[in-house]
Design an enzyme around this catalytic site. Structure first.
Site, PDB file in Angstrom:
ATOM      1  N   HIS A  17       0.609  -1.238  -0.034  1.00 43.50           N
ATOM      2  CA  HIS A  17       0.158   0.258   0.102  1.00 43.50           C
ATOM      3  C   HIS A  17       0.835   1.400  -0.118  1.00 43.50           C
ATOM      4  O   HIS A  17       0.228   2.260   0.304  1.00 43.50           O
ATOM      5  CB  HIS A  17      -0.825  -0.311   1.393  1.00 43.50           C
ATOM      6  CG  HIS A  17      -2.167  -0.979   0.686  1.00 43.50           C
ATOM      7  ND1 HIS A  17      -2.956  -1.008   0.812  1.00 43.50           N
ATOM      8  CD2 HIS A  17      -1.966  -2.212   1.544  1.00 43.50           C
ATOM      9  CE1 HIS A  17      -3.344  -1.985   0.730  1.00 43.50           C
ATOM     10  NE2 HIS A  17      -3.094  -2.980   1.075  1.00 43.50           N
ATOM     11  N   HIS A 106       0.581 -15.691   7.315  1.00 42.00           N
ATOM     12  CA  HIS A 106       0.806 -14.388   6.836  1.00 42.00           C
ATOM     13  C   HIS A 106       2.251 -14.604   7.028  1.00 42.00           C
ATOM     14  O   HIS A 106       2.827 -15.502   8.895  1.00 42.00           O
ATOM     15  CB  HIS A 106       0.074 -13.127   7.437  1.00 42.00           C
ATOM     16  CG  HIS A 106      -1.255 -12.812   6.286  1.00 42.00           C
ATOM     17  ND1 HIS A 106      -0.908 -12.746   5.322  1.00 42.00           N
ATOM     18  CD2 HIS A 106      -2.126 -13.435   6.571  1.00 42.00           C
ATOM     19  CE1 HIS A 106      -2.038 -11.877   4.833  1.00 42.00           C
ATOM     20  NE2 HIS A 106      -3.100 -13.140   5.500  1.00 42.00           N
ATOM     21  N   ASP A 358      -7.645 -12.816  -3.445  1.00 36.78           N
ATOM     22  CA  ASP A 358      -8.003 -13.721  -3.526  1.00 36.78           C
ATOM     23  C   ASP A 358      -8.081 -15.186  -3.081  1.00 36.78           C
ATOM     24  O   ASP A 358      -7.194 -15.976  -2.230  1.00 36.78           O
ATOM     25  CB  ASP A 358      -6.503 -14.516  -4.039  1.00 36.78           C
ATOM     26  CG  ASP A 358      -6.103 -13.353  -5.796  1.00 36.78           C
ATOM     27  OD1 ASP A 358      -6.540 -13.422  -6.963  1.00 36.78           O
ATOM     28  OD2 ASP A 358      -5.458 -12.335  -5.557  1.00 36.78           O
TER      29      ASP A 358
END
Length: 394
Positions: A17, A106, A358
């Site tokens: 980002h 993650h 996704d």
């Protein structure tokens, strides 16, 4: 490290980002005709928002060449390319729970342990957004490989969950023996692959894969899969034993892609289940031995009757097509509630991810696999070219 390659050096930069992502490519050959329009198709194939089975993040992902190209030709100097992040939503990740709790599977926790600080949104460098720089660099390398050496690189989705394009059978326990697979690696094209949104060249199997991904998406869950890649018209002699064998370089490249968990070349793991008498690639005379007028490479006098080696023997290319498969895990970001604990380890909690993601990464991973393969092959080709040039000088 954010740099890949021995002679050809590719450095990527950027987070999920931040304002932009991109790459710098060093030691790329001079005098090669290049334009942004030539590179854009591969970046477009990687972009989000392509279909209902990919993340809805809407990015145009337009590449801009910043340096190293003048008058449409490469200068031999570092080539910088950038892509702006336009649909960034760091606010999706800045709620109180997202700040306090590491997301399961993650890199939030491991990045914090390594650096003592982490990107607050989208996984930072561990995000698949980083791969835009790889694809830009790979598109550049692939353009040269095709133009100068006629090398073709095509990848496709070979499985989603337990749905396989060409599964092993009792008759062909190693897929590398299956005539259907051997025909595929000789004939498959990107045009055929891209006829389905899941990027499997068999429409019937692709429909099953697409439905499988949609079912996991609707359940706010995710699923993994595999991508197979073939590299055709590769000259003999590429690869640097012993620690930089070509399959080792390819494995390094592929396992550096986010979400990868496995790599195999040629017969791979299936080859462990058949005897050596069936696995050995017998040498035969090569019926085609003339010099390629475009590349100057002479075809080798020998070839092999089979290709269980996947085009690489002793870490060096033998002239046969190179093929390999890469495994991708289910995406870690899912909408279902997941048990976790705060970064301080003090409080248990439930995390519900709000970011866009996704349900299966393999359709969009196809051009990333092709890109890393292109970088690997050009790096090996330039190193071998230097060796040949040095030998000719004696």
């Amino acid at each position: 490290m954010s740099t890949f390659g021995q002679f050809l050096r590719v450095t990527t930069y950027g987070e999920s980002h931040c304002p932009s992502v991109g790459c710098i490519v060093d030691n790329f050959p001079p005098g090669v005709p290049v334009s942004e329009e030539m590179l854009q198709p591969q970046i477009t194939r990687r972009r989000p928002g392509q279909s209902s089975i990919t993340t809805p993040r809407n990015e145009a992902d337009l590449v801009s060449i910043q340096s190293g190209v003048e008058g449409g030709l490469t200068l031999g100097t570092p080539i910088a390319m950038t892509v702006k992040n336009q649909d960034q939503r760091p606010g999706d990740y800045k709620g109180s729970t997202m700040k306090q709790y590491p997301r399961p599977s993650h890199a939030d926790f491991t990045y914090l342990e390594k650096y003592g600080v982490r990107a607050s949104s989208g996984g930072g460098r561990s995000s698949a957004r980083e791969t835009i720089g790889r694809v830009a660099a790979g598109a550049l390398c692939e353009h040269y490989l095709k133009l100068a050496h006629g090398i073709e690189i095509v990848a496709w989705v070979s499985s989603v969950g337990n749905i396989h394009h060409i599964p092993p059978t009792p008759e062909y326990p190693a897929t590398s023996h299956n005539p259907k697979f051997l025909d595929l690696i000789s004939t498959v094209t990107r045009e055929t692959v891209d006829k389905t949104v899941v990027r499997c060249p068999d429409p019937e199997v692709a429909a099953k894969m697409e439905q499988c991904i949609a079912d996991f998406r609707d359940r706010q869950d995710s699923i993994g899969g595999t991508v197979t890649c073939v590299i055709r018209n590769v000259p003999t002699g590429l690869g640097e034993p012993v620690f930089d064998k070509l399959e080792a370089s390819l494995a390094h490249a592929m396992l550096s892609i986010p979400a990868t968990k496995g790599f195999e070349v040629g017969s791979g793991f299936e080859g462990t289940e058949i005897p050596g008498s069936s696995h050995n690639d017998m040498f035969i005379r090569n019926p085609v031995t003339e010099v390629d007028s475009r590349t100057g490479f002479a075809k080798p006098k020998l070839t092999t009757a089979t290709n269980n080696s996947g085009g690489i023997q002793g870490g060096i290319t033998n002239g046969a097509p190179i093929f390999f498969r890469v495994a991708f895990k289910p995406p870690a970001t899912i909408g279902l509630p997941q048990q976790t604990v705060t970064f301080e380890g003090e409080t248990d909690g439930v995390l519900e991810n709000k970011g866009r993601h996704d349900p299966c990464v393999v359709p969009r991973a196809v051009p990333i696999v092709e890109a890393m393969a292109s970088i690997c092959i050009l790096d090996a080709l330039l190193m071998q070219g230097g060796r040949k040039m040095a030998a000719r000088a004696l």
